[in-house]
Design an enzyme around this catalytic site. Structure first.
Site, short mmCIF file in Angstrom:
data_model
loop_
_atom_site.label_atom_id
_atom_site.label_comp_id
_atom_site.label_asym_id
_atom_site.label_seq_id
_atom_site.Cartn_x
_atom_site.Cartn_y
_atom_site.Cartn_z
N HIS A 233 0.85 -1.19 0.00
CA HIS A 233 0.00 0.00 0.00
C HIS A 233 0.89 1.24 0.00
O HIS A 233 1.86 1.31 0.73
CB HIS A 233 -0.89 -0.01 1.25
CG HIS A 233 -1.93 1.07 1.25
ND1 HIS A 233 -1.64 2.39 1.51
CD2 HIS A 233 -3.26 1.01 1.00
CE1 HIS A 233 -2.75 3.10 1.43
NE2 HIS A 233 -3.75 2.29 1.12
N CYS A 271 -3.86 2.39 -4.67
CA CYS A 271 -4.78 3.21 -3.88
C CYS A 271 -4.85 4.57 -4.56
O CYS A 271 -3.91 5.37 -4.49
CB CYS A 271 -4.30 3.35 -2.44
SG CYS A 271 -5.38 4.46 -1.49
N HIS A 298 -7.73 0.07 -4.14
CA HIS A 298 -8.48 0.94 -3.24
C HIS A 298 -8.98 2.08 -4.09
O HIS A 298 -8.17 2.89 -4.57
CB HIS A 298 -7.58 1.52 -2.15
CG HIS A 298 -7.24 0.57 -1.06
ND1 HIS A 298 -6.49 0.94 0.03
CD2 HIS A 298 -7.57 -0.72 -0.85
CE1 HIS A 298 -6.36 -0.09 0.86
NE2 HIS A 298 -7.00 -1.12 0.34
N ASP A 357 -12.81 2.77 -1.04
CA ASP A 357 -12.02 3.16 0.11
C ASP A 357 -12.66 4.40 0.73
O ASP A 357 -12.99 5.35 0.04
CB ASP A 357 -10.59 3.45 -0.35
CG ASP A 357 -9.61 3.43 0.80
OD1 ASP A 357 -9.97 2.95 1.89
OD2 ASP A 357 -8.47 3.90 0.60
N HIS A 358 -12.83 4.35 2.01
CA HIS A 358 -13.42 5.46 2.78
C HIS A 358 -14.78 5.85 2.19
O HIS A 358 -15.29 5.20 1.28
CB HIS A 358 -12.50 6.67 2.84
CG HIS A 358 -11.13 6.31 3.36
ND1 HIS A 358 -10.10 7.19 3.45
CD2 HIS A 358 -10.63 5.13 3.83
CE1 HIS A 358 -9.03 6.59 3.95
NE2 HIS A 358 -9.32 5.33 4.18
N TYR A 374 -14.88 4.91 7.64
CA TYR A 374 -15.41 3.56 7.41
C TYR A 374 -16.86 3.40 7.86
O TYR A 374 -17.26 2.35 8.33
CB TYR A 374 -14.50 2.52 8.08
CG TYR A 374 -13.20 2.37 7.33
CD1 TYR A 374 -13.12 1.53 6.23
CD2 TYR A 374 -12.07 3.10 7.68
CE1 TYR A 374 -11.95 1.41 5.51
CE2 TYR A 374 -10.88 2.98 6.96
CZ TYR A 374 -10.84 2.13 5.88
OH TYR A 374 -9.68 2.01 5.15
C1 DNO Z 1 -6.64 3.51 5.40
C2 DNO Z 1 -5.91 2.38 4.87
C3 DNO Z 1 -4.53 2.14 5.44
C4 DNO Z 1 -4.09 0.78 4.95
C5 DNO Z 1 -2.73 0.38 5.34
C6 DNO Z 1 -2.32 -0.86 4.57
O1 DNO Z 1 -7.80 3.60 5.26
O2 DNO Z 1 -5.87 2.46 3.49
O3 DNO Z 1 -4.56 2.13 6.82
O4 DNO Z 1 -4.93 -0.18 5.45
O5 DNO Z 1 -1.82 1.38 5.13
O6 DNO Z 1 -1.26 -1.45 5.18
#
Ligand code: DNO
Length: 402
Positions: A233, A271, A298, A357-358, A374
């Protein structure tokens, strides 16, 4: 794409049933209860897997198996901790959990300065404000030597910001930066945070890079044998912060680390939120060029805000998934192309796991206790929009509309 959803385990206010109703088929989770550096035992993995399957879902991705700080620093205990990591990979592979997300950010995982930033439609987003962050660094943390890293005009901005903060405001900002966001594991007090920074004093960018590449050379062959694919990531935000180096922030960083070992077990979590903070990261281009090594997606979009003169890093907030700077339609089109390519090659990983994501805190979630970023409904909106986008793209290419 395989539609997945992050779940923080039994204590998550969003349940497995909710996830199923959201239309996701895969779960992204971790055994958060296990101390960082310990081996994940087979029994614990099995139990979590059964729980997920009993809800009619699949455990698609582990996010994350965290990498111990001693490995990042290259301390004497690193070889022993890498052995433990190898065991965890083997155990996950044996259980059929085959994608592992991790990161290599020193001390802090993802970082924000405001968890309840009200956007125009009145929902709440996460925000990173460069001035607030510098105010924390210079006037709350009072990090030694920090003032040398900022232009003096910017120091003045940060000073103005800090002097306008109430005691409560200061406390909140500190907690937001240090107390840890979901999925980042350590909460710090100012005192132990200073200590954690101190332990990195001798670690510069080159050394961190070497430690990452050494880690990869030890774990990738094990992952390959276990049928597991790792997915690093990126840094969030994708810049060095608080004097700590960061080495997974740009396409060039990724190209370099992917060439340490060319196995598909050495892969990337693309991401779009983290990389997308930097205008010089071309997200669609990255998907086009690095697509065959993308093991996990992501999907999220940030909106960069106007910078002040001499601002050393971006101020941004999280936009709705199809808005902001990501250019989500182009990114998803590139993903669809990559998946079609994999399918033609007969690859079994033609469907890439993706999670929205989020998401904004909105509607009924404004009255509930949620994990920042989340909440259920904002992510439901994101997933639904991305699902529709993908379907539309596939349909129009089949119908010859594009
Ligand atoms: C946040 C996430 C990060 C992710 C870590 C992966 O929402 O994208 O905390 O889980 O960095 O190791």
């Amino acid at each position: 794409m395989e539609q997945t959803w992050r779940w923080f385990g039994p204590a998550d206010p969003v349940s497995l049933r909710d996830i199923r109703q959201a239309g996701a088929t895969g779960v992204v989770t971790a055994l958060h209860q296990i101390p960082i550096g310990d081996v994940w035992e087979k029994e614990d993995i099995k139990k979590r897997k059964q729980e997920i399957e009993a809800a009619g879902l699949t455990w698609s991705v582990v996010e994350s198996v965290p990498v111990h700080e001693a490995i990042k620093r290259g301390d004497l205990e690193a070889p022993h901790l890498i052995k433990n990591y190898q065991h965890t990979i083997r155990h996950l592979g044996a259980a059929g959990v085959r994608t592992i997300c991790y990161n290599f950010m020193p001390v802090l995982d993802w970082t924000r300065t405001d968890l309840n930033y009200r956007v125009a439609d009145t929902s709440e987003a996460l925000r990173f404000d460069a001035v607030a962050f510098a105010a924390f660094d210079l006037f709350i943390l009072k990090r030694q030597g920090a003032e040398k890293e900022y232009h003096r005009d910017f120091v003045r901005e940060a000073e103005r910001f800090a002097s306008n903060l109430t005691a409560v405001g200061k406390k909140e900002l500190t907690a937001t930066i240090l107390a840890g966001l979901p999925g980042s594991f350590e909460g710090f007090t100012i005192e132990n945070f200073r200590h954690a920074l101190d332990r990195y004093r001798h670690v510069d960018e080159g050394m961190l890079r070497n430690n990452l590449y050494r880690f990869l050379s030890e774990v990738i062959p094990v992952a390959e044998k276990a049928g597991v694919r790792l997915a690093i990531h990126p840094d969030d935000p994708p810049r060095p912060i608080l004097g700590l180096p960061r080495v997974v922030s740009t396409e060039a960083d990724v190209v370099q680390l992917l060439s340490v070992n060319h196995s598909s077990s050495n892969g990337l979590t693309l991401c779009t939120g983290s990389f997308g903070v930097r205008a010089d990261n071309d997200l669609t281009g990255m998907m086009n060029r690095l697509g065959n090594r993308v093991n996990f997606l992501h999907l999220r979009s940030v909106q960069r805000e106007k910078s002040l003169p001499h601002q050393p890093f971006e101020t941004f907030h999280e936009a709705n998934h199809l808005e902001g700077d990501a250019g989500m339609a182009d990114v998803v089109a590139a993903v669809v192309q990559e998946e079609e390519r994999r399918q033609k090659m007969g690859r079994h990983d033609a469907s890439i796991p993706m999670r929205p994501d989020h998401g904004h805190r909105m509607l009924d979630d404004l009255n509930k206790k949620v994990n920042p970023g989340y909440s259920a409904i904002g992510r439901l909106r994101g997933l639904a929009e991305i699902r529709g986008l993908e379907l539309g793209l596939r349909h129009s290419s089949k119908a010859g509309l594009s």
